[in-house]
Design an enzyme around this catalytic site. Structure first.
Site, PDB file in Angstrom:
ATOM      1  N   GLY A 104      -5.531   2.660   2.685  1.00  0.00           N
ATOM      2  CA  GLY A 104      -5.585   1.489   1.820  1.00  0.00           C
ATOM      3  C   GLY A 104      -4.794   0.367   2.456  1.00  0.00           C
ATOM      4  O   GLY A 104      -3.569   0.359   2.395  1.00  0.00           O
ATOM      5  N   HIS A 105      -5.482  -0.569   3.115  1.00  0.00           N
ATOM      6  CA  HIS A 105      -4.798  -1.668   3.798  1.00  0.00           C
ATOM      7  C   HIS A 105      -4.852  -2.908   2.918  1.00  0.00           C
ATOM      8  O   HIS A 105      -5.915  -3.458   2.661  1.00  0.00           O
ATOM      9  CB  HIS A 105      -5.440  -1.908   5.170  1.00  0.00           C
ATOM     10  CG  HIS A 105      -5.186  -0.786   6.131  1.00  0.00           C
ATOM     11  ND1 HIS A 105      -5.649  -0.768   7.423  1.00  0.00           N
ATOM     12  CD2 HIS A 105      -4.496   0.363   5.971  1.00  0.00           C
ATOM     13  CE1 HIS A 105      -5.259   0.344   8.018  1.00  0.00           C
ATOM     14  NE2 HIS A 105      -4.569   1.045   7.148  1.00  0.00           N
TER      15      HIS A 105
ATOM     16  N   ASP B 246       1.316   3.852   4.604  1.00  0.00           N
ATOM     17  CA  ASP B 246       1.778   2.835   3.646  1.00  0.00           C
ATOM     18  C   ASP B 246       2.814   1.891   4.237  1.00  0.00           C
ATOM     19  O   ASP B 246       3.622   1.316   3.509  1.00  0.00           O
ATOM     20  CB  ASP B 246       2.351   3.490   2.374  1.00  0.00           C
ATOM     21  CG  ASP B 246       1.403   4.496   1.755  1.00  0.00           C
ATOM     22  OD1 ASP B 246       0.232   4.144   1.568  1.00  0.00           O
ATOM     23  OD2 ASP B 246       1.831   5.626   1.451  1.00  0.00           O
TER      24      ASP B 246
ATOM     25  N   LYS C 219       0.250  -1.890   7.216  1.00  0.00           N
ATOM     26  CA  LYS C 219      -0.556  -2.189   8.415  1.00  0.00           C
ATOM     27  C   LYS C 219      -1.587  -3.285   8.165  1.00  0.00           C
ATOM     28  O   LYS C 219      -1.863  -4.090   9.049  1.00  0.00           O
ATOM     29  CB  LYS C 219      -1.256  -0.915   8.904  1.00  0.00           C
ATOM     30  CG  LYS C 219      -0.303   0.153   9.403  1.00  0.00           C
ATOM     31  CD  LYS C 219      -1.040   1.396   9.872  1.00  0.00           C
ATOM     32  CE  LYS C 219      -1.605   2.209   8.720  1.00  0.00           C
ATOM     33  NZ  LYS C 219      -0.593   2.768   7.817  1.00  0.00           N
TER      34      LYS C 219
ATOM     35  N   GLN D 155      -3.447   5.616   8.038  1.00  0.00           N
ATOM     36  CA  GLN D 155      -2.388   6.567   7.723  1.00  0.00           C
ATOM     37  C   GLN D 155      -1.161   6.308   8.627  1.00  0.00           C
ATOM     38  O   GLN D 155      -0.913   5.189   8.999  1.00  0.00           O
ATOM     39  CB  GLN D 155      -2.869   8.029   7.838  1.00  0.00           C
ATOM     40  CG  GLN D 155      -3.884   8.436   6.787  1.00  0.00           C
ATOM     41  CD  GLN D 155      -5.306   8.057   7.150  1.00  0.00           C
ATOM     42  OE1 GLN D 155      -5.746   8.246   8.278  1.00  0.00           O
ATOM     43  NE2 GLN D 155      -6.033   7.515   6.203  1.00  0.00           N
TER      44      GLN D 155
END
Length: 420
Positions: free
Chosen positions: A39-40, A12, A15, A221
């Site tokens: 989740g980007h 988180d 990235k 991650q």
């Protein structure tokens, strides 16, 4: 030549935005590990988009995007994402490629994930229940099905064989949920997947490098969730560190040039596991609100705390970080004083190293106080625009982690990055 971008905390770190920022300088963006638990978050034309499987260079027409062999792929999630990005003009059939060696997440992997986590009770590791752990287990157990298997006429037969094996495990877990709808979605998505560019990923990327193409390897991650070097067992199922680039893409280590690590200006963590600088008070709650700290994939509220230089220095060391991006620095605009963890007191002994069994260690963070800057930094464009107290904060971090902070992200927008 390959540069690497990866997270230095528990994920988180922002990235997606940073990869999107650097993407115009590269010919290929390559995901090397992880699954749809990543989740980007990107903002395109002012709209928020969260990518879980597609590399974050997809909105740059000249940039190819490779899903590497170290990834575990959810065909259903990928299909949905492809449909979503198409609305913004991204052409995945032109600029996205998938390695044949990429393992597939099956509906029964998701069921196994859910059944296993349900049985853990208070010992839950915080799985996103996407089937990622079971898919990696099948990979190391030499049972898994890969994207290249979709091109085999016997794919359905092989799927049924593996499904029956999984069903026996589910029976042992007393799992009785009907997953018929999951399977229908899966096979519909499989047909879509067959229409995409499926390639021999290792040859594809090495040939491109020989042609002089520039590659940016995109991690998912964070380093502290690495299966080998993270806060085990509260970790993910893959190598999230630089070493994962080589095994996840099939490239030689001497091809790696820069390793760009991303850290927030503070710390967050989703799910269970140790978090030495976590704030359980009003300040922690205010950090969560100010930073909108809710998981991009799960929506779960993130645990929040001060920046941890013991963990950050460790992550820089194991990754060989050469440059650092600090994200969400603007979230600290109204906080004063700021605290920075410089060491751990472990069972009464001070150390600057991560303990082997951090989950069982009694850790008290040694904190150093800094004045806040009480200034709106979201409008800053250059280093000179940043308040002096912020520059002092960053310089202290530079000295402690042995890698320079070269960029500061001061808002969610694509243009809100200040080079230092």
């Amino acid at each position: 030549m390959i540069d690497v971008i990866l997270g230095l905390q528990w994920g988180d770190e922002g990235k997606g935005k940073i990869v999107d920022y650097f993407a115009p300088n590269y010919d290929i963006i390559a995901r090397f590990q992880g699954g749809p638990n990543a989740g980007h978050t990107l903002y395109v034309n002012g709209e928020k988009i969260v990518l879980h499987q597609i590399p974050s260079g997809v909105f740059h027409p000249h940039t190819a995007n490779l899903i590497g062999s170290g990834v575990v792929l959810d065909a259903v999630t990928l299909k949905r994402e492809c449909e979503s990005v198409a609305k913004f003009g991204a052409d995945v059939r032109k600029n996205m490629f998938i390695s044949k060696r990429t393992h597939l997440i099956l509906p029964t992997h998701r069921a196994l994930d859910k059944a296993s986590e349900m049985q853990k009770g208070d010992g839950k590791i915080g799985s996103t229940l996407k089937g990622i752990g079971p898919a990696y287990m099948d990979k190391t157990g030499r049972n898994g099905l890969r994207v290249g298997d979709l091109l085999d006429k016997n794919f359905t037969t092989n799927y049924i064989k593996l499904r029956l094996k999984h069903q026996r495990l589910l029976d042992n877990h007393n799992f009785s949920e009907d997953i018929t709808a999951w399977e229908e979605e899966f096979f519909e998505a499989v047909e879509f997947l067959r229409s995409l560019n499926i390639v021999d990923g290792e040859y594809y990327i090495n040939n491109k490098i020989k042609e002089g193409k520039k590659v940016l390897a995109e991690g998912a991650q964070g380093s502290m969730l690495d299966i080998d070097f993270g806060t085990f067992p509260f970790v993910t199922s893959s190598n999230t560190i630089t070493a994962g680039v080589m095994s996840g893409l099939g490239v030689a280590p001497q091809l790696v040039r820069d390793v760009i690590g991303i850290t927030k200006a503070y710390c967050t963590r989703v799910g269970g596991g140790p978090f030495p600088t976590e704030l359980h008070d009003a300040t922690g709650e205010e950090l969560r609100k100010a930073g909108n700290e809710f998981g991009a994939t799960t929506g779960r509220p993130r645990r929040c705390g001060w920046i941890d230089l013991v963990a950050l220095n460790y992550a820089c060391m194991i990754n060989g970080v050469t440059k650092v991006v600090m994200t969400k620095a603007d979230v600290l605009d109204k906080f004063t004083p700021l605290q920075v963890c410089t060491a751990y007191n472990v069972n009464g002994v001070e150390t600057d190293q991560i303990p082997f069994d951090i989950c069982k260690a009694n850790i008290e963070p040694a904190l150093k106080s800094f004045p806040g800057w009480n200034t709106d930094t979201t409008v800053c464009k250059t280093e000179n625009d940043l308040p002096e107290t912020m520059r002092t904060y960053i310089q202290f971090i530079n000295e402690k982690i042995g890698a320079p902070v070269k960029w500061v992200s001061n808002g969610p927008g694509r243009d809100q990055i200040v080079p230092l």
